[in-house]
Every structure is written in C-alpha cells, then in structure tokens.
Design a protein around this motif. Structure first.
Motif, PDB file in Angstrom:
ATOM      1  N   THR A 142     -60.336 -28.450 -54.488  1.00  0.00           N
ATOM      2  CA  THR A 142     -58.917 -29.144 -53.914  1.00  0.00           C
ATOM      3  C   THR A 142     -57.605 -28.261 -54.857  1.00  0.00           C
ATOM      4  O   THR A 142     -57.806 -29.196 -55.738  1.00  0.00           O
ATOM      5  CB  THR A 142     -57.960 -30.508 -53.107  1.00  0.00           C
ATOM      6  OG1 THR A 142     -59.430 -30.605 -51.833  1.00  0.00           O
ATOM      7  CG2 THR A 142     -57.257 -30.205 -53.099  1.00  0.00           C
ATOM      8  N   ALA A 144     -53.257 -28.369 -55.817  1.00  0.00           N
ATOM      9  CA  ALA A 144     -51.988 -29.495 -54.728  1.00  0.00           C
ATOM     10  C   ALA A 144     -50.567 -28.607 -55.513  1.00  0.00           C
ATOM     11  O   ALA A 144     -50.397 -28.471 -56.731  1.00  0.00           O
ATOM     12  CB  ALA A 144     -52.162 -30.244 -55.164  1.00  0.00           C
ATOM     13  N   ILE A 146     -47.132 -28.304 -56.333  1.00  0.00           N
ATOM     14  CA  ILE A 146     -45.491 -28.960 -56.022  1.00  0.00           C
ATOM     15  C   ILE A 146     -44.631 -27.920 -56.295  1.00  0.00           C
ATOM     16  O   ILE A 146     -44.019 -27.703 -57.282  1.00  0.00           O
ATOM     17  CB  ILE A 146     -46.077 -29.663 -57.779  1.00  0.00           C
ATOM     18  CG1 ILE A 146     -47.336 -30.594 -57.648  1.00  0.00           C
ATOM     19  CG2 ILE A 146     -44.668 -31.151 -57.434  1.00  0.00           C
ATOM     20  CD1 ILE A 146     -47.363 -31.771 -56.374  1.00  0.00           C
ATOM     21  N   LEU A 167     -53.096 -28.639 -51.033  1.00  0.00           N
ATOM     22  CA  LEU A 167     -52.141 -29.277 -50.600  1.00  0.00           C
ATOM     23  C   LEU A 167     -50.764 -28.607 -51.268  1.00  0.00           C
ATOM     24  O   LEU A 167     -50.947 -28.520 -51.807  1.00  0.00           O
ATOM     25  CB  LEU A 167     -52.311 -30.543 -51.136  1.00  0.00           C
ATOM     26  CG  LEU A 167     -54.005 -31.556 -51.063  1.00  0.00           C
ATOM     27  CD1 LEU A 167     -54.213 -32.590 -51.563  1.00  0.00           C
ATOM     28  CD2 LEU A 167     -54.082 -31.346 -49.333  1.00  0.00           C
ATOM     29  N   ALA A 168     -49.944 -29.123 -50.080  1.00  0.00           N
ATOM     30  CA  ALA A 168     -48.612 -29.246 -50.569  1.00  0.00           C
ATOM     31  C   ALA A 168     -47.134 -30.165 -50.823  1.00  0.00           C
ATOM     32  O   ALA A 168     -47.475 -31.337 -49.558  1.00  0.00           O
ATOM     33  CB  ALA A 168     -48.054 -28.069 -49.903  1.00  0.00           C
ATOM     34  N   TYR A 169     -46.631 -30.988 -52.172  1.00  0.00           N
ATOM     35  CA  TYR A 169     -45.709 -31.554 -51.702  1.00  0.00           C
ATOM     36  C   TYR A 169     -44.106 -31.324 -52.385  1.00  0.00           C
ATOM     37  O   TYR A 169     -44.409 -30.326 -53.365  1.00  0.00           O
ATOM     38  CB  TYR A 169     -45.933 -32.862 -53.132  1.00  0.00           C
ATOM     39  CG  TYR A 169     -44.608 -33.838 -53.367  1.00  0.00           C
ATOM     40  CD1 TYR A 169     -44.491 -34.222 -51.899  1.00  0.00           C
ATOM     41  CD2 TYR A 169     -44.323 -33.865 -53.789  1.00  0.00           C
ATOM     42  CE1 TYR A 169     -43.584 -34.963 -52.016  1.00  0.00           C
ATOM     43  CE2 TYR A 169     -43.349 -34.849 -54.320  1.00  0.00           C
ATOM     44  CZ  TYR A 169     -43.068 -35.351 -53.223  1.00  0.00           C
ATOM     45  OH  TYR A 169     -41.680 -36.450 -53.325  1.00  0.00           O
ATOM     46  N   GLN A 184     -47.877 -33.092 -48.005  1.00  0.00           N
ATOM     47  CA  GLN A 184     -47.630 -34.202 -48.376  1.00  0.00           C
ATOM     48  C   GLN A 184     -46.466 -35.325 -48.197  1.00  0.00           C
ATOM     49  O   GLN A 184     -45.460 -34.039 -48.600  1.00  0.00           O
ATOM     50  CB  GLN A 184     -48.533 -34.675 -49.589  1.00  0.00           C
ATOM     51  CG  GLN A 184     -49.550 -33.508 -49.740  1.00  0.00           C
ATOM     52  CD  GLN A 184     -51.414 -33.362 -49.054  1.00  0.00           C
ATOM     53  OE1 GLN A 184     -51.183 -35.131 -48.857  1.00  0.00           O
ATOM     54  NE2 GLN A 184     -51.195 -33.602 -47.886  1.00  0.00           N
ATOM     55  N   MET A 187     -47.201 -38.507 -53.608  1.00  0.00           N
ATOM     56  CA  MET A 187     -48.137 -37.972 -54.182  1.00  0.00           C
ATOM     57  C   MET A 187     -49.449 -38.614 -54.459  1.00  0.00           C
ATOM     58  O   MET A 187     -50.761 -38.117 -55.017  1.00  0.00           O
ATOM     59  CB  MET A 187     -47.881 -37.361 -55.587  1.00  0.00           C
ATOM     60  CG  MET A 187     -46.391 -36.615 -55.725  1.00  0.00           C
ATOM     61  SD  MET A 187     -47.187 -35.081 -56.092  1.00  0.00           S
ATOM     62  CE  MET A 187     -48.002 -35.163 -57.300  1.00  0.00           C
ATOM     63  N   HIS A 189     -52.125 -38.885 -52.443  1.00  0.00           N
ATOM     64  CA  HIS A 189     -53.115 -38.773 -51.920  1.00  0.00           C
ATOM     65  C   HIS A 189     -53.820 -37.468 -52.614  1.00  0.00           C
ATOM     66  O   HIS A 189     -54.724 -36.929 -53.214  1.00  0.00           O
ATOM     67  CB  HIS A 189     -52.845 -37.914 -50.575  1.00  0.00           C
ATOM     68  CG  HIS A 189     -54.605 -36.816 -49.494  1.00  0.00           C
ATOM     69  ND1 HIS A 189     -55.252 -37.584 -49.757  1.00  0.00           N
ATOM     70  CD2 HIS A 189     -54.537 -35.274 -49.699  1.00  0.00           C
ATOM     71  CE1 HIS A 189     -56.533 -37.449 -49.684  1.00  0.00           C
ATOM     72  NE2 HIS A 189     -56.146 -36.389 -49.551  1.00  0.00           N
ATOM     73  N   ILE A 190     -52.602 -36.871 -53.804  1.00  0.00           N
ATOM     74  CA  ILE A 190     -53.315 -35.484 -54.780  1.00  0.00           C
ATOM     75  C   ILE A 190     -53.258 -36.390 -55.685  1.00  0.00           C
ATOM     76  O   ILE A 190     -54.762 -36.015 -56.166  1.00  0.00           O
ATOM     77  CB  ILE A 190     -51.538 -34.854 -55.141  1.00  0.00           C
ATOM     78  CG1 ILE A 190     -51.335 -33.967 -53.497  1.00  0.00           C
ATOM     79  CG2 ILE A 190     -51.788 -34.070 -55.532  1.00  0.00           C
ATOM     80  CD1 ILE A 190     -49.887 -33.684 -53.732  1.00  0.00           C
ATOM     81  N   ALA A 194     -57.184 -34.304 -56.007  1.00  0.00           N
ATOM     82  CA  ALA A 194     -56.867 -32.515 -56.442  1.00  0.00           C
ATOM     83  C   ALA A 194     -57.619 -32.663 -57.654  1.00  0.00           C
ATOM     84  O   ALA A 194     -58.066 -33.223 -58.231  1.00  0.00           O
ATOM     85  CB  ALA A 194     -55.361 -32.570 -56.634  1.00  0.00           C
ATOM     86  N   ILE A 197     -53.489 -28.859 -60.273  1.00  0.00           N
ATOM     87  CA  ILE A 197     -52.400 -29.092 -59.599  1.00  0.00           C
ATOM     88  C   ILE A 197     -51.303 -27.992 -59.882  1.00  0.00           C
ATOM     89  O   ILE A 197     -51.662 -27.564 -61.121  1.00  0.00           O
ATOM     90  CB  ILE A 197     -51.885 -30.391 -60.235  1.00  0.00           C
ATOM     91  CG1 ILE A 197     -49.779 -31.077 -59.759  1.00  0.00           C
ATOM     92  CG2 ILE A 197     -51.824 -30.378 -62.020  1.00  0.00           C
ATOM     93  CD1 ILE A 197     -50.053 -32.211 -59.456  1.00  0.00           C
TER      94      ILE A 197
END
Length: 309
Positions: A142, A144, A146, A167-169, A184, A187, A189-190, A194, A197
C-alpha cells in the motif's frame, strides 16, 4: 528591442518563440540575486527556475517587467500577490516535468526495494552477497501519495500496473481521482495501513516539515519514505530518528532541506552524510525533473502559456 532575462536552462523552442515575438534573449544562467537587482530594470520578462527569488525588492526594481516564466513547478520563489498587484503575468510549467519526476520516483523506489544500488556498490568492493540483498515486491503493498497534482497523479498512473493499493491525500477538494486510486479524507487510514509514503506537495509555510517526528510515530508499521517534491517538506532530523527506531525501513530523496552541500552548516552536513552512508537511504541531487524531454516540454508549456506560440 525589449529584452528577456534567461536565468535557467531552456530549450530552443522557447528562445525561438521569444525571438519571433520580438524579444532579445539575454542568457545569465549563473546570475546572482545581487546582479539581478542591479540589472532587472532593463527586462520585460524573466525566465527562471530556482536561482532567483522574485521578491518585493526585485519586483520594485523591475520597472519594465511584464511576465515571469517559471521552469518547472513551485511558485514560492515569486511574490505572487505583489506581482499581480504590479500587473506582472506569472506562469509555471509543472506539467512539463511531471513525467520525469514520476519516473525518477519509481526508479528510486525500485532501486531500494530490490537492493539494486546497495548490491551494486558492494560488487565494486568485490562483495558478492545474495541473502542480505533479498528485496521485496511492490505488488500487494500500500502506497500513500501525499499531494495529487501533476507529479503525484503521474506516479499513481505508473504504479497502477504494479497490483498495489494506491491511497491519495490532497487538501484540494476539487481533485478528481481515477478508479485505481482510493482518495482519503485525512491521514488516519494512511497511518494505519501504508507501507510506502511519497510526498508531492509544494513548498509553503503549512507544508514545512509536513513529515516530522510526530508523524513518524503515527505509522502503525515501518514505512518506506519518499520525497521528490520540496526539501523542507521533510524534517531530516525526523528521518534520522525514524531510521534509528525502525519506524522508517528505507528512504529515498531527490530534494533536501538545505541545498546544495555548500550551503549546509556543519551539523547539517554531518546529518546528511550519516544518512547518505546508510544503506537504507538513497539520495539524488535534485535531478528528478532533469530529463532532456522535460526541458523541451517545460519550455514549450511556458511559450504557450505566455501566448508566444
């Protein structure tokens, strides 16, 4: 003939466009801030990357200035509100080197996960080691991302074929995410899931040390840390602490808080060199966006945005 200060490497496509528009291009790739202050009054345009800070003082000296073209991304080098107040058009070209940065980030991640750099360095020393260089696969991991702008989205696209959870925030509420990315809202869940990152955010007061010691402690398992955005986004002290505590398993950086080496104080150099000597860390000298193709694309984008093409 009106003049344009060229304070960054550019492709001939931009020079040709400027000259066709009636400008004389003055090349000063090594110009200092002081030299720019002394000469900027004669220019109607400036093309720069990170060499010059187009601050209020410089803008006040630039009586004829009509436009500023930023090669790449990161408009923090320009006092945008003051430039707008003076009627100076400011454009950047982040879409021009996004692919180059994304490819570089992917290359660094593969270099770490497969122990490519470490094992190659050992071979130069006559060491043939297999078990200690057993890597890991990206499939099933996984990541992430950012910041989901030009580079973050480009990296996600490349990773979409690796059978990873992406995943992306991003704080921008209007971003549209592709089906292979799970957006997302925060942060939390990340921090929980993750494995990797990767930062792709602009430099700003809010983003300074976005990755810090507190953030390190929030992750529930060891992470691979990546930063190809801006150096001050990651606190290097937090990186050292995270590696020491095992909260960071590996890290790769194309940018650093203080660049280049000559600008670092003794403590900063000591910390940098200690991380550079760590087999778990991979660092390159801010070259992620430095491809031949990116030079052309960034130049073309500036010419188009400035309406010279």
């Amino acid at each position: 003939m009106p003049k344009v200060l060229i304070a960054a490497p550019v492709h001939a496509v931009l020079i040709a466009a400027l000259e066709k528009a009636g400008y004389a291009c003055v090349f000063a790739l090594d110009i200092t801030q002081e030299e720019a202050l002394a000469t900027v009054a004669q220019y109607e345009g400036i093309i720069t990357s990170t060499r010059l800070h187009i601050n209020k003082k410089l803008l006040d000296h630039a009586a004829q200035l009509k436009f500023i073209g930023r090669m790449g991304s990161g408009m923090e080098i320009i006092d945008m509100p003051y430039a707008a107040q003076k009627g100076v058009v400011c454009v950047s070209s982040p879409e021009g080197n996004a692919n180059a940065v994304a490819e570089h980030a992917l290359g660094m991640l593969l270099g770490l996960s497969k122990q490519i750099v470490k094992s190659n360095n050992e071979l130069h020393q006559g060491i043939w080691e297999r078990e200690a260089n057993r890597g890991f696969e990206l499939a099933g991991k996984t990541i992430a991302i950012i910041g989901f702008g030009h580079t973050g989205s480009a990296l996600a696209y490349k990773l979409s074929v690796f059978n990873m959870t992406i995943l992306a925030y991003d704080t921008n509420p209007v971003i549209r995410y592709p089906d292979y990315v799970k957006a997302q809202e925060n942060m939390q869940h990340i921090y929980e899931v993750a494995d990797i990152i990767s930062y792709h955010v602009p430099a700003s007061d809010e983003n300074r040390h976005l990755f810090n010691e507190q953030v390190v402690g929030n992750f529930q398992k060891p992470i691979v840390l990546m930063n190809t955005s801006r150096g001050n986004v990651v606190d290097p002290e937090a990186v050292a602490i995270g590696l020491k505590k095992g909260k960071i398993s590996q890290a790769c950086f194309d940018v650093w808080e203080i660049e280049p080496l000559s600008k670092m104080n003794e403590h900063q150099k000591t910390l940098f060199n200690s991380l550079l000597a760590d087999d778990r860390v991979l660092i390159t000298p801010h070259i992620a966006g430095y491809s031949q193709e990116a030079l052309y694309k960034m130049s073309l984008v500036l010419a188009q945005k400035l309406k010279f093409l």
